[in-house]
Write an enzyme that holds these catalytic residues in place. Structure first.
Site, PDB file in Angstrom:
ATOM      1  CE  LYS A 129      -4.177   1.538   2.378  1.00 14.67           C
ATOM      2  NZ  LYS A 129      -4.937   1.956   1.199  1.00 14.67           N
TER       3      LYS A 129
HETATM    4  N1  PMP Z   1      -7.761  -1.482  -3.200  1.00 12.69           N
HETATM    5  C1  PMP Z   1      -7.143  -0.297  -3.029  1.00 12.69           C
HETATM    6  C2  PMP Z   1      -6.441   0.321  -4.186  1.00 12.69           C
HETATM    7  C3  PMP Z   1      -7.179   0.333  -1.780  1.00 12.69           C
HETATM    8  O1  PMP Z   1      -6.589   1.513  -1.591  1.00 12.69           O
HETATM    9  C4  PMP Z   1      -7.886  -0.265  -0.715  1.00 12.69           C
HETATM   10  C5  PMP Z   1      -7.955   0.417   0.619  1.00 12.69           C
HETATM   11  N2  PMP Z   1      -6.863   0.082   1.418  1.00 12.69           N
HETATM   12  C6  PMP Z   1      -8.510  -1.497  -0.950  1.00 12.69           C
HETATM   13  C7  PMP Z   1      -8.417  -2.084  -2.202  1.00 12.69           C
HETATM   14  C8  PMP Z   1      -9.257  -2.198   0.144  1.00 12.69           C
HETATM   15  O2  PMP Z   1      -8.362  -2.650   1.118  1.00 12.69           O
HETATM   16  P1  PMP Z   1      -8.812  -2.875   2.627  1.00 12.69           P
HETATM   17  O3  PMP Z   1     -10.060  -3.663   2.581  1.00 12.69           O
HETATM   18  O4  PMP Z   1      -7.671  -3.629   3.209  1.00 12.69           O
HETATM   19  O5  PMP Z   1      -9.022  -1.536   3.225  1.00 12.69           O
END
Ligand code: PMP
Length: 290
Positions: A147
């Site tokens: 991320k």
């Molecule tokens: N895809 C992207 C590009 C994101 O930024 C996020 C948010 N973190 C997600 C998917 C969903 O991830 P999560 O469920 O872990 O928040």
């Protein structure tokens, strides 16, 4: 107050070096976490271990030094919530680089954690989605399971494009033209009572996506990972985005094509309710019914 390198500091007094490699090159990693006031009144960080484990993975994958343990940062986050008097909060840890205008690896990195109250990121109304002209980053150009801050330039461009065209949000394809994910959320669609979502490879494998799959297994709902196109999605009964910030949020239409089922008649709406129950540790009526 925010947490910075092990200390609680006033947000207005925290500073960042303008020569930070993170500022200039987007070279940083972060997390988006939520805490909830549970049904019994406690404050609980939802999937805290998963989020801080992913933060470590993101940092190490990008060669950012990372010294903290998951448990230490979870404890620090509870303390931060306590001093800010927050229960329902959005929590934003960030690992960033020191001053360094070269592309060389750093000997240290900084960690900050901020928390504030935040409504669902994409609102609580059904979304009108546009398939974006921007693709998600090529996994051979970026470590897409990290991320990383820089990846979000792509998200901002896609989101701005969709909004400028009068839509609520964007849906992005991967470099092969298959549906990948949203700007900050994973995607599912429903067809004949089954759920479908893209496999890992071109997406951030979200913690909410994993939770949705956990819910599907608890409710014995069939779910399948597969590649699919926008055209296939337009023929779906229902669709939704899911992410920590967005939670589970249904779609009204994709490129102007409405979905076949009314949201509250879809299996997707059942999953949305089950997610809302799970984050506050409420025994779901759905589980009782099983
Ligand atoms: N895809 C992207 C590009 C994101 O930024 C996020 C948010 N973190 C997600 C998917 C969903 O991830 P999560 O469920 O872990 O928040």
């Amino acid at each position: 107050m925010l947490w910075l390198n092990g200390q609680l500091v006033k947000a207005a007094e925290a500073t960042i070096d303008l020569y930070s490699q993170s500022m200039h090159y987007g070279y940083a990693v972060f997390e988006g976490i939520r805490s909830y006031r549970t049904a019994s009144g406690d404050t609980r960080i939802f999937k805290a271990t998963e989020h801080y484990d992913r933060l470590r993975h993101s940092a190490l994958t990008l060669n950012l030094p990372y010294e903290y343990s998951t448990d230490e940062l979870i404890e620090a986050t509870y303390e931060l919530l306590r001093v800010n008097n927050l229960q329902d909060a959005y929590i934003r840890p960030l690992v960033y680089a020191p001053a360094n205008m070269t592309f060389n690896t750093n000997a240290l990195s900084h960690v900050s954690i901020a928390a504030w109250e935040m409504a669902p990121f994409l609102g609580d109304k059904l979304l009108r989605i546009m398939s974006s002209s921007f693709q998600r980053p090529n996994p051979k150009g970026f470590h897409i399971t990290a991320k990383a801050s820089g990846h979000y330039v792509n998200s901002i461009l896609a989101s701005q494009e969709a909004k400028a065209k009068g839509y609520d949000e964007a849906l992005l394809m991967d470099m092969n033209g298959h549906v990948a994910e949203g700007t900050g959320a994973n995607v599912f669609f429903e067809k004949d009572g089954r759920l479908y979502t893209p496999p890992p490879g071109h997406i951030l494998p979200g913690i909410t996506r994993a939770t949705v799959m956990e819910i599907c297994s608890e409710l014995q709902l069939p779910v399948e990972e597969k590649w699919f196109t926008v055209e296939e999605m337009k023929d779906a009964d229902a669709a939704f985005f899911c992410g920590t910030a967005a939670e589970v949020i249904g779609w009204e239409s994709l490129d102007g094509t409405p979905f076949k089922l009314k949201w509250n008649q879809s299996v997707s709406a059942v999953i949305q309710q089950a997610y809302a129950d799970k984050v506050v540790e409420r025994i779901s009526k759905l589980e009782i019914a099983l």
